[in-house]
Write a protein that holds these residues in place. Structure first.
Motif, PDB file in Angstrom:
ATOM      1  N   MET A  73       1.904  -2.239   2.796  1.00 45.55           N
ATOM      2  CA  MET A  73       2.671  -2.827   1.728  1.00 45.55           C
ATOM      3  C   MET A  73       1.788  -3.673   0.821  1.00 45.55           C
ATOM      4  O   MET A  73       2.016  -3.733  -0.374  1.00 45.55           O
ATOM      5  CB  MET A  73       3.810  -3.667   2.296  1.00 45.55           C
ATOM      6  CG  MET A  73       4.690  -4.219   1.217  1.00 45.55           C
ATOM      7  SD  MET A  73       6.368  -4.280   1.743  1.00 45.55           S
ATOM      8  CE  MET A  73       6.896  -5.707   0.860  1.00 45.55           C
ATOM      9  N   THR A 108      -1.244  -3.103  -0.133  1.00 44.09           N
ATOM     10  CA  THR A 108      -1.932  -2.240  -1.085  1.00 44.09           C
ATOM     11  C   THR A 108      -1.000  -1.856  -2.226  1.00 44.09           C
ATOM     12  O   THR A 108      -1.391  -1.875  -3.390  1.00 44.09           O
ATOM     13  CB  THR A 108      -2.459  -0.968  -0.383  1.00 44.09           C
ATOM     14  OG1 THR A 108      -3.309  -1.353   0.696  1.00 44.09           O
ATOM     15  CG2 THR A 108      -3.228  -0.106  -1.352  1.00 44.09           C
ATOM     16  N   GLU A 109       0.240  -1.563  -1.890  1.00 42.30           N
ATOM     17  CA  GLU A 109       1.227  -1.218  -2.911  1.00 42.30           C
ATOM     18  C   GLU A 109       1.451  -2.400  -3.852  1.00 42.30           C
ATOM     19  O   GLU A 109       1.551  -2.229  -5.071  1.00 42.30           O
ATOM     20  CB  GLU A 109       2.541  -0.813  -2.253  1.00 42.30           C
ATOM     21  CG  GLU A 109       3.596  -0.368  -3.245  1.00 42.30           C
ATOM     22  CD  GLU A 109       4.885   0.059  -2.552  1.00 42.30           C
ATOM     23  OE1 GLU A 109       5.948  -0.189  -3.137  1.00 42.30           O
ATOM     24  OE2 GLU A 109       4.811   0.621  -1.442  1.00 42.30           O
ATOM     25  N   ASP A 110       1.516  -3.598  -3.300  1.00 44.07           N
ATOM     26  CA  ASP A 110       1.683  -4.799  -4.121  1.00 44.07           C
ATOM     27  C   ASP A 110       0.495  -4.987  -5.058  1.00 44.07           C
ATOM     28  O   ASP A 110       0.661  -5.344  -6.225  1.00 44.07           O
ATOM     29  CB  ASP A 110       1.838  -6.042  -3.241  1.00 44.07           C
ATOM     30  CG  ASP A 110       3.165  -6.080  -2.508  1.00 44.07           C
ATOM     31  OD1 ASP A 110       4.111  -5.385  -2.949  1.00 44.07           O
ATOM     32  OD2 ASP A 110       3.257  -6.794  -1.491  1.00 44.07           O
ATOM     33  N   LYS A 111      -0.703  -4.754  -4.545  1.00 47.15           N
ATOM     34  CA  LYS A 111      -1.908  -4.901  -5.370  1.00 47.15           C
ATOM     35  C   LYS A 111      -1.910  -3.897  -6.513  1.00 47.15           C
ATOM     36  O   LYS A 111      -2.284  -4.223  -7.638  1.00 47.15           O
ATOM     37  CB  LYS A 111      -3.165  -4.741  -4.515  1.00 47.15           C
ATOM     38  CG  LYS A 111      -3.400  -5.915  -3.594  1.00 47.15           C
ATOM     39  CD  LYS A 111      -4.628  -5.722  -2.748  1.00 47.15           C
ATOM     40  CE  LYS A 111      -4.783  -6.870  -1.773  1.00 47.15           C
ATOM     41  NZ  LYS A 111      -5.980  -6.735  -0.942  1.00 47.15           N
ATOM     42  N   ILE A 112      -1.482  -2.682  -6.232  1.00 45.71           N
ATOM     43  CA  ILE A 112      -1.409  -1.645  -7.276  1.00 45.71           C
ATOM     44  C   ILE A 112      -0.379  -2.039  -8.327  1.00 45.71           C
ATOM     45  O   ILE A 112      -0.632  -1.926  -9.530  1.00 45.71           O
ATOM     46  CB  ILE A 112      -1.086  -0.270  -6.658  1.00 45.71           C
ATOM     47  CG1 ILE A 112      -2.264   0.214  -5.818  1.00 45.71           C
ATOM     48  CG2 ILE A 112      -0.728   0.741  -7.747  1.00 45.71           C
ATOM     49  CD1 ILE A 112      -1.976   1.426  -4.966  1.00 45.71           C
ATOM     50  N   ASN A 113       0.771  -2.517  -7.873  1.00 47.36           N
ATOM     51  CA  ASN A 113       1.808  -2.951  -8.816  1.00 47.36           C
ATOM     52  C   ASN A 113       1.335  -4.111  -9.673  1.00 47.36           C
ATOM     53  O   ASN A 113       1.614  -4.169 -10.873  1.00 47.36           O
ATOM     54  CB  ASN A 113       3.081  -3.335  -8.070  1.00 47.36           C
ATOM     55  CG  ASN A 113       3.798  -2.142  -7.485  1.00 47.36           C
ATOM     56  OD1 ASN A 113       3.616  -1.017  -7.935  1.00 47.36           O
ATOM     57  ND2 ASN A 113       4.607  -2.387  -6.484  1.00 47.36           N
ATOM     58  N   SER A 156      -1.094  -2.817 -12.242  1.00 45.52           N
ATOM     59  CA  SER A 156      -0.339  -2.076 -13.248  1.00 45.52           C
ATOM     60  C   SER A 156       0.326  -3.038 -14.227  1.00 45.52           C
ATOM     61  O   SER A 156       0.311  -2.813 -15.444  1.00 45.52           O
ATOM     62  CB  SER A 156       0.706  -1.200 -12.567  1.00 45.52           C
ATOM     63  OG  SER A 156       1.536  -0.585 -13.509  1.00 45.52           O
ATOM     64  N   GLU A 163      -1.816 -12.515  -3.121  1.00 48.26           N
ATOM     65  CA  GLU A 163      -2.217 -11.421  -2.229  1.00 48.26           C
ATOM     66  C   GLU A 163      -3.575 -11.723  -1.584  1.00 48.26           C
ATOM     67  O   GLU A 163      -3.783 -11.473  -0.391  1.00 48.26           O
ATOM     68  CB  GLU A 163      -2.293 -10.095  -2.981  1.00 48.26           C
ATOM     69  CG  GLU A 163      -0.944  -9.526  -3.361  1.00 48.26           C
ATOM     70  CD  GLU A 163      -0.100  -9.149  -2.161  1.00 48.26           C
ATOM     71  OE1 GLU A 163      -0.635  -8.627  -1.154  1.00 48.26           O
ATOM     72  OE2 GLU A 163       1.113  -9.403  -2.217  1.00 48.26           O
TER      73      GLU A 163
END
Length: 57
Positions: A1, A3-8, A11, A49
Motif C-alpha cells: 500500500m 508504494t501505491e500511496d507514493k505513486i498517487n 501523480s 510516507e
C-alpha cells in the motif's frame, strides 16, 4: 500500500505542476495557485510516507 500511496502522491505533484504551468501560460492566477497547492499537499504526503518508511526500517 505504501508504494501505491507514493505513486498517487507523485501523480498529484505532477498534476499540480501541469496546472501551475497552464495557469501561468493562460494568465489564470486561480489555476496557478491551485497547482501550487496540489504540489505542496503532495510533498507533505510524501514526507509522511518517508517518516513511516523510516520507522519500518
Amino acid at each position: 500500500m505504501a508504494t501505491e500511496d507514493k505513486i498517487n502522491n507523485k501523480s498529484e505533484e505532477l498534476t499540480g505542476k501541469v496546472k501551475e504551468g497552464v495557469g501561468k501560460a493562460t494568465d489564470d492566477e486561480r489555476l496557478e495557485a491551485e497547482g501550487k497547492a496540489d504540489q505542496s499537499s503532495s510533498k507533505l504526503k510524501q514526507a509522511g510516507e518517508n517518516i513511516k518508511d523510516a520507522f519500518k526500517s
